[in-house]
Design an enzyme around this catalytic site. Structure first.
Site, PDB file in Angstrom:
ATOM      1  N   GLU A  95       0.880  -1.178   0.000  1.00 51.61           N
ATOM      2  CA  GLU A  95       0.000   0.000   0.000  1.00 51.61           C
ATOM      3  C   GLU A  95       0.905   1.212   0.000  1.00 51.61           C
ATOM      4  OE1 GLU A  95      -3.381  -0.528   2.611  1.00 51.61           O
ATOM      5  OE2 GLU A  95      -2.643  -2.546   2.985  1.00 51.61           O
ATOM      6  N   CYS A 105      -1.371   9.345   3.840  1.00 52.31           N
ATOM      7  CA  CYS A 105      -1.427   8.956   2.435  1.00 52.31           C
ATOM      8  C   CYS A 105      -2.711   9.468   1.804  1.00 52.31           C
ATOM      9  CB  CYS A 105      -1.331   7.446   2.321  1.00 52.31           C
ATOM     10  SG  CYS A 105      -2.554   6.617   3.307  1.00 52.31           S
TER      11      CYS A 105
HETATM   12  P1  NAP Z   1       8.935   4.606   3.388  1.00 55.52           P
HETATM   13  O1  NAP Z   1      10.073   5.516   3.501  1.00 55.52           O
HETATM   14  O2  NAP Z   1       8.651   3.960   2.088  1.00 55.52           O
HETATM   15  O3  NAP Z   1       9.132   3.499   4.522  1.00 55.52           O
HETATM   16  C1  NAP Z   1       8.167   2.507   4.799  1.00 55.52           C
HETATM   17  C2  NAP Z   1       8.842   1.328   5.434  1.00 55.52           C
HETATM   18  O4  NAP Z   1       9.712   0.699   4.492  1.00 55.52           O
HETATM   19  C3  NAP Z   1       9.712   1.697   6.627  1.00 55.52           C
HETATM   20  O5  NAP Z   1       9.578   0.708   7.608  1.00 55.52           O
HETATM   21  C4  NAP Z   1      11.090   1.694   6.023  1.00 55.52           C
HETATM   22  O6  NAP Z   1      12.112   1.525   6.967  1.00 55.52           O
HETATM   23  C5  NAP Z   1      10.988   0.528   5.075  1.00 55.52           C
HETATM   24  N1  NAP Z   1      11.997   0.461   4.010  1.00 55.52           N
HETATM   25  C6  NAP Z   1      12.676   1.473   3.434  1.00 55.52           C
HETATM   26  N2  NAP Z   1      13.498   0.996   2.469  1.00 55.52           N
HETATM   27  C7  NAP Z   1      13.350  -0.347   2.431  1.00 55.52           C
HETATM   28  C8  NAP Z   1      13.915  -1.397   1.653  1.00 55.52           C
HETATM   29  N3  NAP Z   1      14.818  -1.161   0.700  1.00 55.52           N
HETATM   30  N4  NAP Z   1      13.523  -2.665   1.893  1.00 55.52           N
HETATM   31  C9  NAP Z   1      12.609  -2.931   2.843  1.00 55.52           C
HETATM   32  N5  NAP Z   1      12.038  -1.978   3.620  1.00 55.52           N
HETATM   33  C10 NAP Z   1      12.394  -0.701   3.411  1.00 55.52           C
HETATM   34  O7  NAP Z   1       7.574   5.341   3.824  1.00 55.52           O
HETATM   35  P2  NAP Z   1       7.358   6.226   5.104  1.00 55.52           P
HETATM   36  O8  NAP Z   1       8.136   7.472   4.939  1.00 55.52           O
HETATM   37  O9  NAP Z   1       7.578   5.430   6.327  1.00 55.52           O
HETATM   38  O10 NAP Z   1       5.787   6.509   5.010  1.00 55.52           O
HETATM   39  C11 NAP Z   1       5.231   7.481   4.208  1.00 55.52           C
HETATM   40  C12 NAP Z   1       4.713   6.903   2.912  1.00 55.52           C
HETATM   41  O11 NAP Z   1       3.786   5.860   3.180  1.00 55.52           O
HETATM   42  C13 NAP Z   1       3.946   7.895   2.058  1.00 55.52           C
HETATM   43  O12 NAP Z   1       4.308   7.735   0.732  1.00 55.52           O
HETATM   44  C14 NAP Z   1       2.486   7.497   2.298  1.00 55.52           C
HETATM   45  O13 NAP Z   1       1.616   7.879   1.256  1.00 55.52           O
HETATM   46  C15 NAP Z   1       2.592   6.025   2.421  1.00 55.52           C
HETATM   47  N6  NAP Z   1       1.454   5.461   3.144  1.00 55.52           N
HETATM   48  C16 NAP Z   1       0.523   4.742   2.457  1.00 55.52           C
HETATM   49  C17 NAP Z   1      -0.580   4.220   3.104  1.00 55.52           C
HETATM   50  C18 NAP Z   1      -1.627   3.424   2.392  1.00 55.52           C
HETATM   51  O14 NAP Z   1      -2.441   2.806   3.058  1.00 55.52           O
HETATM   52  N7  NAP Z   1      -1.661   3.407   1.067  1.00 55.52           N
HETATM   53  C19 NAP Z   1      -0.731   4.440   4.480  1.00 55.52           C
HETATM   54  C20 NAP Z   1       0.254   5.178   5.149  1.00 55.52           C
HETATM   55  C21 NAP Z   1       1.335   5.673   4.483  1.00 55.52           C
HETATM   56  P3  NAP Z   1      12.931   2.811   7.521  1.00 55.52           P
HETATM   57  O15 NAP Z   1      11.966   3.606   8.310  1.00 55.52           O
HETATM   58  O16 NAP Z   1      13.985   2.182   8.339  1.00 55.52           O
HETATM   59  O17 NAP Z   1      13.445   3.543   6.319  1.00 55.52           O
END
Ligand code: NAP
Ligand code: MG
Length: 518
Positions: free
Chosen positions: A289, A323
């Site tokens: 997501e 999001c």
């Molecule tokens: P993110 O930077 O993509 O990180 C999400 C998760 O992925 C974190 O636990 C992160 O760990 C991990 N991660 C990063 N790089 C990775 C890799 N190469 N392999 C495996 N895991 C990895 O997102 P965020 O900044 O936490 O959240 C914001 C984003 O989430 C926004 O784009 C928002 O729209 C989206 N979101 C979507 C929904 C939905 O339901 N569609 C809901 C909420 C949020 P680290 O923290 O250690 O980097």
């Protein structure tokens, strides 16, 4: 089994003095935990590591919330081993027993409501009302998925047997060991939903929380332990996504990846998981997501106060770090100037500051990275449009950005196309409702959207053609409720999964058909 019907957990009424006192006391309690160190939890064993990460308060960078052990490849391998071992017993544990763990966990979180609220205010910078809604949603996920699991048990009744010939059975069995990778922005609710869905369906998991909200994640794991979840079902392996997350998603023993986060990371995980590694005997399943570029359309006959209020609430709730946040308003030219004025007025009334203050509506951004990204988009906004309000920022104590509105953006400008994930709103003009729909659909995303209109035909056009997973008519585009508005987006917003909906648990299982000849 008698279980009362699902209903959402009510939000706390903060006009009640007692609730205010409880929140303030809980903030004190969190302060007393400052600097506490936290272990990994693997196979039920607490493991302290040499490598640690310090979690800080984004409203006050100097304030340490906790110091957390960080998993390396060695601990990830151990967690995988424990998860694989535990899968053999957990998968055979009756669904009703697994559901009971969720019901009990829901109750523990209810009793610890103010602790979790205050912890989210401190570690994630959530204002009171947002933090309280986050905790309520976590409870809702547990209550809802527990009941869904009991429902799914009855799937067997839906498959026919042939008299005197064969008896057929159809059941769902779990997939295996998965990795849960949640974001920081709903640090309790989304993490709880993703993790509980995976375990109530009989899988065992490695939980890698988002780096900035690891203390919240730790306390969730403790709740599940207290609720009777056997050791090894959830293995807590905090660490950097790009390091330890990357290692786990590529591992041949991982059966599925449940991810919520940004489009870039989600797409990367999807690509990596598609590769069948040496020794891997399945195709990994990916539930991803991702982000959004959510729009609110304002029609020429709309209730303009409702429109402005919906835009401002959706754009700036939790500083736009949702999001589902409205980051584009697509406005009919006949009402454009009035909406700009109303949006400006409402935005300037929002209180920005430390979320520990009950009156704060807009708290800090998540971390330095988020602050940098958002302020860069403000610079881009100045070149692409005209500033209406805001545009200032200050990271001397915490990561604060004033709610910012730009107007007169072209439909293809970066501010109208790219997810910013902060308090920056783009306003753009259209000359017809048809054009508004085209603009609303012109990004690579498709998560949420709203239409404010009194024209029945236009609402019906949007119902059919506004291509988003969650469409709202005459209201804001944030705040989906578990069990009422199944949540998840189209296109590059995700794998079309719907959290908090009746199809979500099945994504964590596979159907097994057995025929016995009579
Ligand atoms: P993110 O930077 O993509 O990180 C999400 C998760 O992925 C974190 O636990 C992160 O760990 C991990 N991660 C990063 N790089 C990775 C890799 N190469 N392999 C495996 N895991 C990895 O997102 P965020 O900044 O936490 O959240 C914001 C984003 O989430 C926004 O784009 C928002 O729209 C989206 N979101 C979507 C929904 C939905 O339901 N569609 C809901 C909420 C949020 P680290 O923290 O250690 O980097
Ligand atoms: Mg991040």
């Amino acid at each position: 089994m008698a279980i009362y019907p699902y209903q959402t957990n009510p939000l706390t009424d903060f006009s009640n003095e007692d609730a205010v006192k409880k929140y303030q006391r809980a903030l004190e309690d969190i302060r007393a935990l400052a600097g506490k160190t936290y272990p990994l939890i693997i196979g039920g064993t607490a493991i302290m590591t040499e490598k640690t990460m310090t979690s800080v308060n984004p409203a006050n960078k100097k304030e340490v919330i906790g110091v957390l052990s960080q998993a390396s490849i060695k601990e990830a391998d151990l967690a995988l081993e424990k998860a694989l071992e535990t899968f053999e017993t957990w998968k055979k544990t009756p669904a009703s027993v697994r559901a009971d763990v969720l019901f009990k966990a829901a109750n523990i979180i209810k009793r610890r409501r103010f602790f979790f609220n205050a912890l989210m205010t401190k570690e994630a910078g959530k204002p009171w009302i947002e933090a309280d809604a986050d905790t309520a949603e976590a409870i809702d996920f547990l209550e809802y998925y527990g009941r869904q699991m009991l429902e799914l048990e009855r799937i067997d009744d839906k498959v026919l047997s042939r008299p005197d010939l064969e008896r057929n059975s159809y059941t769902y069995i779990p997939l295996g060991v998965g990795v849960i990778i949640p974001p920081w922005n709903f640090p309790l609710a989304i993490l709880t939903g993703m993790t509980s869905a995976a375990v109530v369906t009989g899988n065992t998991v490695l939980l890698k929380p988002a780096s900035t909200t690891q203390v919240i994640a730790y306390h969730f794991v403790k709740v599940m332990e207290e609720a009777g979840l056997p050791a090894g079902v959830i293995n807590f392996v905090p660490g950097k996504g790009s390091e330890i997350g990357e290692y786990i998603i590529n591992h041949p023993k991982i059966r599925f990846v449940s991810f919520t986060g940004s489009k870039d990371v989600g797409v990367h995980i999807y690509e990596r998981a598609a590769i069948v590694q040496k020794g891997q005997i399945w195709l990994k399943r990916v539930i991803a997501e991702m982000g959004g570029k959510d729009a609110i359309i304002v029609d020429d006959d709309a209730d303009l106060d409702l429109a402005a209020e919906s835009i401002v609430k959706s754009a700036f709730g939790f500083s736009g770090q949702k999001c589902s946040a409205c980051s584009r308003a697509i406005i009919h030219e006949r009402v454009y100037d009035t909406i700009v004025k109303k949006v400006k007025g409402l935005t300037e009334m929002l209180k920005v500051g430390n979320p520990e203050d009950q009156q704060t509506f807009v708290g800090p951004l998540n971390d330095h990275g988020a602050f940098k990204k958002v302020t860069e988009y403000i610079a881009i906004g100045h070149t692409e449009g005209t500033l209406v309000t805001g545009g200032t920022f200050d990271d001397s104590t915490g990561y604060f950005v004033k709610p910012t509105v730009f107007k007169d953006l072209s439909h293809t400008s970066r501010l109208m196309q790219e997810e910013i994930f902060g308090p920056v709103l783009a306003l753009s003009k259209v000359s017809s409702f048809e054009e508004a729909l085209v603009v609303a659909n012109n990004t690579e995303y498709g998560l949420t959207g709203a239409v404010i209109s009194n024209n029945r035909m236009h609402l019906e056009m949007a119902r059919a053609d506004f291509h988003v997973g969650n469409l709202y008519l005459n209201r804001k585009c944030t705040g989906a409720l578990v069990g009422y508005q199944p949540f998840g987006g189209f296109n590059l917003s995700g794998t079309d999964s719907k959290a908090g909906g009746p199809d979500y648990l099945v994504l964590h299982m596979q159907g097994k058909s057995v025929t016995e000849q009579l």
